[in-house]
Design a protein around this motif. Sequence first.
Motif, PDB file in Angstrom:
ATOM      1  N   ARG A 166       0.714  11.489  -9.607  1.00 26.18           N
ATOM      2  CA  ARG A 166      -0.031  12.727  -9.460  1.00 26.18           C
ATOM      3  C   ARG A 166       0.923  13.928  -9.546  1.00 26.18           C
ATOM      4  NH1 ARG A 166      -4.438  11.853  -4.649  1.00 26.18           N
ATOM      5  NH2 ARG A 166      -5.749  10.375  -5.773  1.00 26.18           N
TER       6      ARG A 166
ATOM      7  N   ALA B 160       0.837  -1.204   0.000  1.00 26.58           N
ATOM      8  CA  ALA B 160       0.000   0.000   0.000  1.00 26.58           C
ATOM      9  C   ALA B 160       0.865   1.244   0.000  1.00 26.58           C
ATOM     10  CB  ALA B 160      -0.931  -0.021   1.210  1.00 26.58           C
ATOM     11  N   GLU B 161       1.976   1.191   0.763  1.00 28.94           N
ATOM     12  CA  GLU B 161       2.894   2.346   0.766  1.00 28.94           C
ATOM     13  C   GLU B 161       3.478   2.558  -0.624  1.00 28.94           C
ATOM     14  OE1 GLU B 161       5.847   1.609   3.746  1.00 28.94           O
ATOM     15  OE2 GLU B 161       4.543   2.217   5.399  1.00 28.94           O
ATOM     16  N   ARG B 162       3.929   1.451  -1.273  1.00 30.22           N
ATOM     17  CA  ARG B 162       4.491   1.576  -2.625  1.00 30.22           C
ATOM     18  C   ARG B 162       3.453   2.115  -3.598  1.00 30.22           C
ATOM     19  NH1 ARG B 162       6.819  -3.407  -1.258  1.00 30.22           N
ATOM     20  NH2 ARG B 162       5.205  -4.505  -2.411  1.00 30.22           N
ATOM     21  N   GLN B 163       2.231   1.572  -3.458  1.00 25.63           N
ATOM     22  CA  GLN B 163       1.176   2.039  -4.348  1.00 25.63           C
ATOM     23  C   GLN B 163       0.884   3.515  -4.106  1.00 25.63           C
ATOM     24  OE1 GLN B 163      -2.453  -0.181  -4.015  1.00 25.63           O
ATOM     25  NE2 GLN B 163      -3.442   0.890  -5.700  1.00 25.63           N
ATOM     26  N   ALA B 164       0.834   3.897  -2.810  1.00 29.84           N
ATOM     27  CA  ALA B 164       0.567   5.305  -2.485  1.00 29.84           C
ATOM     28  C   ALA B 164       1.693   6.174  -3.005  1.00 29.84           C
ATOM     29  CB  ALA B 164       0.403   5.462  -0.977  1.00 29.84           C
ATOM     30  N   VAL B 165       2.964   5.726  -2.859  1.00 32.17           N
ATOM     31  CA  VAL B 165       4.102   6.499  -3.360  1.00 32.17           C
ATOM     32  C   VAL B 165       4.025   6.598  -4.875  1.00 32.17           C
ATOM     33  CG1 VAL B 165       6.629   6.488  -3.639  1.00 32.17           C
ATOM     34  CG2 VAL B 165       5.590   6.037  -1.395  1.00 32.17           C
ATOM     35  N   ASP B 166       3.714   5.452  -5.536  1.00 33.82           N
ATOM     36  CA  ASP B 166       3.601   5.461  -6.995  1.00 33.82           C
ATOM     37  C   ASP B 166       2.486   6.403  -7.441  1.00 33.82           C
ATOM     38  OD1 ASP B 166       5.701   3.689  -7.183  1.00 33.82           O
ATOM     39  OD2 ASP B 166       4.436   1.912  -7.509  1.00 33.82           O
ATOM     40  N   GLU B 167       1.321   6.320  -6.731  1.00 39.04           N
ATOM     41  CA  GLU B 167       0.222   7.207  -7.078  1.00 39.04           C
ATOM     42  C   GLU B 167       0.619   8.671  -6.848  1.00 39.04           C
ATOM     43  OE1 GLU B 167      -3.401   6.193  -5.037  1.00 39.04           O
ATOM     44  OE2 GLU B 167      -3.494   4.207  -5.959  1.00 39.04           O
ATOM     45  N   LEU B 168       1.319   8.909  -5.747  1.00 39.46           N
ATOM     46  CA  LEU B 168       1.753  10.271  -5.434  1.00 39.46           C
ATOM     47  C   LEU B 168       2.720  10.771  -6.505  1.00 39.46           C
ATOM     48  CD1 LEU B 168       1.510  12.569  -3.389  1.00 39.46           C
ATOM     49  CD2 LEU B 168       3.443  11.595  -2.178  1.00 39.46           C
ATOM     50  N   LYS B 169       3.648   9.877  -6.890  1.00 39.10           N
ATOM     51  CA  LYS B 169       4.588  10.256  -7.955  1.00 39.10           C
ATOM     52  C   LYS B 169       3.840  10.545  -9.249  1.00 39.10           C
ATOM     53  CE  LYS B 169       8.707   7.805  -6.342  1.00 39.10           C
ATOM     54  NZ  LYS B 169       9.639   6.715  -6.634  1.00 39.10           N
TER      55      LYS B 169
END
Length: 186
Positions: free
Chosen positions: A153, A142-151
């Motif tokens: 965005r 979830a952290e990786r996904q959130a970081v990827d999504e943040l990147k």
Amino acid sequence: MPEVLATDAPAAVTEVDPGQAVKMAEPSLLGLEPYQWVSVAMAVLLLFAFIVAKVHKTIAGGLDNKIKAIRDNLDEAKQLRAEAEALRQEYADKIAGAEKDAEAMLENAQKEADSIVTKAKEDTAAMVARRERMAQDKIAAAERQAVDELKARAANASTAAAAKLIAANHDAAADRALADQVIEQL
């Protein structure tokens, strides 16, 4: 001579004084009094019973049979008692064996319960560790996904901002100069 066979008869009283008791002579037969005749008759009857009729053998035989029956009953009672004692001992042994079996079963059940509890504790600890790893893996994913999504965005936002800035600050002449510069570098 014994008193039973004594033949002394009281003397007859001939003179009677007034007021004096008169004694009568008792009848006798062959010089024997009635009680003596009864004694003689009894003796004759007993002699006849024991000698001629052999009553004593009949009485002794009856008593012997009664004694034999009593002995047989006693022997049977002894045998029944011995059988009862053997049965009692057999059942006492069975009860003792059953108690030992019950103790062994209880001990085995306790050992099995202890091993089940130990295994359950081990399995629970392993399951908790496995679930913890799974939770950590999910959190990391979830952290990786959130970081990827943040990147993504951030990249989209920076691209949009850059496009706006470029569109606002660059005109067509600046675009030509920039395109020429990129072509020269290639």
